[in-house]
Design a protein around this motif. Structure first.
Motif, short mmCIF file in Angstrom:
data_model
loop_
_atom_site.label_atom_id
_atom_site.label_comp_id
_atom_site.label_asym_id
_atom_site.label_seq_id
_atom_site.Cartn_x
_atom_site.Cartn_y
_atom_site.Cartn_z
N VAL A 87 1.06 -0.82 -0.35
CA VAL A 87 -0.01 -0.26 0.28
C VAL A 87 1.13 1.41 -0.27
O VAL A 87 2.23 1.21 1.00
N CYS A 88 0.93 2.24 -1.07
CA CYS A 88 1.66 3.75 -0.93
C CYS A 88 0.98 4.37 0.17
O CYS A 88 -0.32 4.62 0.30
N PRO A 89 1.83 5.09 1.27
CA PRO A 89 1.33 5.64 1.86
C PRO A 89 0.26 7.28 1.41
O PRO A 89 -1.14 7.48 2.14
N GLU A 90 0.66 7.64 0.54
CA GLU A 90 -0.03 8.77 0.14
C GLU A 90 -1.80 8.41 -0.37
O GLU A 90 -2.52 9.31 -0.46
N ASN A 91 -2.03 6.63 -0.51
CA ASN A 91 -3.80 6.85 -0.06
C ASN A 91 -4.46 6.37 0.99
O ASN A 91 -5.02 5.87 1.02
N LEU A 92 -3.64 5.80 2.00
CA LEU A 92 -3.90 5.99 2.94
C LEU A 92 -5.44 6.95 3.73
O LEU A 92 -6.04 6.36 4.01
N PRO A 93 -4.89 8.17 3.60
CA PRO A 93 -6.13 9.56 4.02
C PRO A 93 -7.35 8.92 3.08
O PRO A 93 -8.24 9.32 4.37
N MET A 94 -7.05 8.56 2.06
CA MET A 94 -8.50 8.21 1.68
C MET A 94 -9.52 6.94 1.98
O MET A 94 -10.26 7.04 2.08
N THR A 95 -8.39 6.58 1.59
CA THR A 95 -8.88 4.86 2.52
C THR A 95 -9.70 5.65 4.21
O THR A 95 -10.59 4.62 4.28
N HIS A 100 0.56 14.32 -0.35
CA HIS A 100 2.09 15.08 -0.24
C HIS A 100 2.23 14.80 1.31
O HIS A 100 3.58 15.54 1.40
N ALA A 101 1.85 14.19 2.12
CA ALA A 101 2.57 14.74 2.93
C ALA A 101 2.94 13.68 3.56
O ALA A 101 3.89 12.51 2.96
N ASP A 102 4.47 14.10 3.79
CA ASP A 102 5.41 12.90 4.17
C ASP A 102 5.31 11.85 5.11
O ASP A 102 4.67 11.22 5.94
N PRO A 103 5.43 10.09 4.27
CA PRO A 103 5.30 9.03 4.39
C PRO A 103 5.55 8.71 5.83
O PRO A 103 4.63 7.34 6.63
N ASP A 158 4.71 10.19 8.65
CA ASP A 158 3.67 10.85 9.16
C ASP A 158 2.97 9.87 8.72
O ASP A 158 1.93 10.08 9.96
N THR A 159 2.23 9.66 8.11
CA THR A 159 0.94 8.78 6.78
C THR A 159 1.28 7.88 7.38
O THR A 159 0.13 7.48 8.66
N ARG A 160 1.98 7.12 7.97
CA ARG A 160 2.22 5.48 8.49
C ARG A 160 2.24 5.22 9.80
O ARG A 160 1.60 4.96 10.21
N ALA A 161 2.90 6.49 10.24
CA ALA A 161 2.28 6.19 11.99
C ALA A 161 1.38 6.83 12.28
O ALA A 161 0.84 6.08 13.12
N THR A 162 0.63 7.46 11.90
CA THR A 162 -0.60 7.52 12.10
C THR A 162 -1.70 6.81 11.85
O THR A 162 -2.76 6.23 12.64
N PHE A 163 -1.32 6.08 10.64
CA PHE A 163 -2.26 4.84 10.29
C PHE A 163 -2.20 3.91 10.83
O PHE A 163 -2.68 3.25 11.98
N GLU A 164 -0.58 3.82 11.73
CA GLU A 164 -0.28 2.65 13.06
C GLU A 164 -1.37 2.88 13.84
O GLU A 164 -1.38 2.18 14.68
N LEU A 165 -1.22 3.90 14.08
CA LEU A 165 -2.07 4.68 15.68
C LEU A 165 -3.30 4.24 15.39
O LEU A 165 -4.35 4.12 15.97
#
Length: 100
Positions: A33-41, A64-67, A69-76
């Motif tokens: 999964v590309c981190p940039e797709n996680l906010p839409m998911t 375009h957020a720092d990947p 940050d995106t990964r860390a937030t998704f993992e939370l």
């Protein structure tokens, strides 16, 4: 902060309730999964009625957020399945796509 349990096996009743987020959790653990797709998911999951602070924060991240940050937030936001099982799941998804 409560996390959503993403460890439900594919095909389980829990998975069918929120497929985009749980599918993303399994494929995320398999590095598919590309981190940039996680906010839409996350936005799709919110639209389905899931609501946690981390999920809301993930929705607010720009594409375009720092990947990191995106990964860390998704993992939370979600409890992730183990890597080994997730990789086996990703292979099964790939095989089913190729076989179709």
């Amino acid at each position: 902060m409560a996390a959503i349990d993403g460890t439900s096996k594919p095909g389980s009743p829990v998975r069918s309730a929120y497929p985009p987020l749980l599918e993303a959790a399994w494929l995320y653990q398999a590095d598919q999964v590309c981190p940039e797709n996680l906010p839409m998911t996350a936005a799709q999951a919110l639209g389905m009625g899931m609501d946690t602070p981390a999920l809301c924060e993930l929705v607010g991240l720009p594409r375009h957020a720092d990947p990191r940050d995106t990964r860390a937030t998704f993992e939370l936001a979600i409890i992730l399945p183990d890597h080994h099982t997730a990789r086996r799941y990703a292979v099964a998804v790939l095989v089913s796509c190729v076989g179709s």
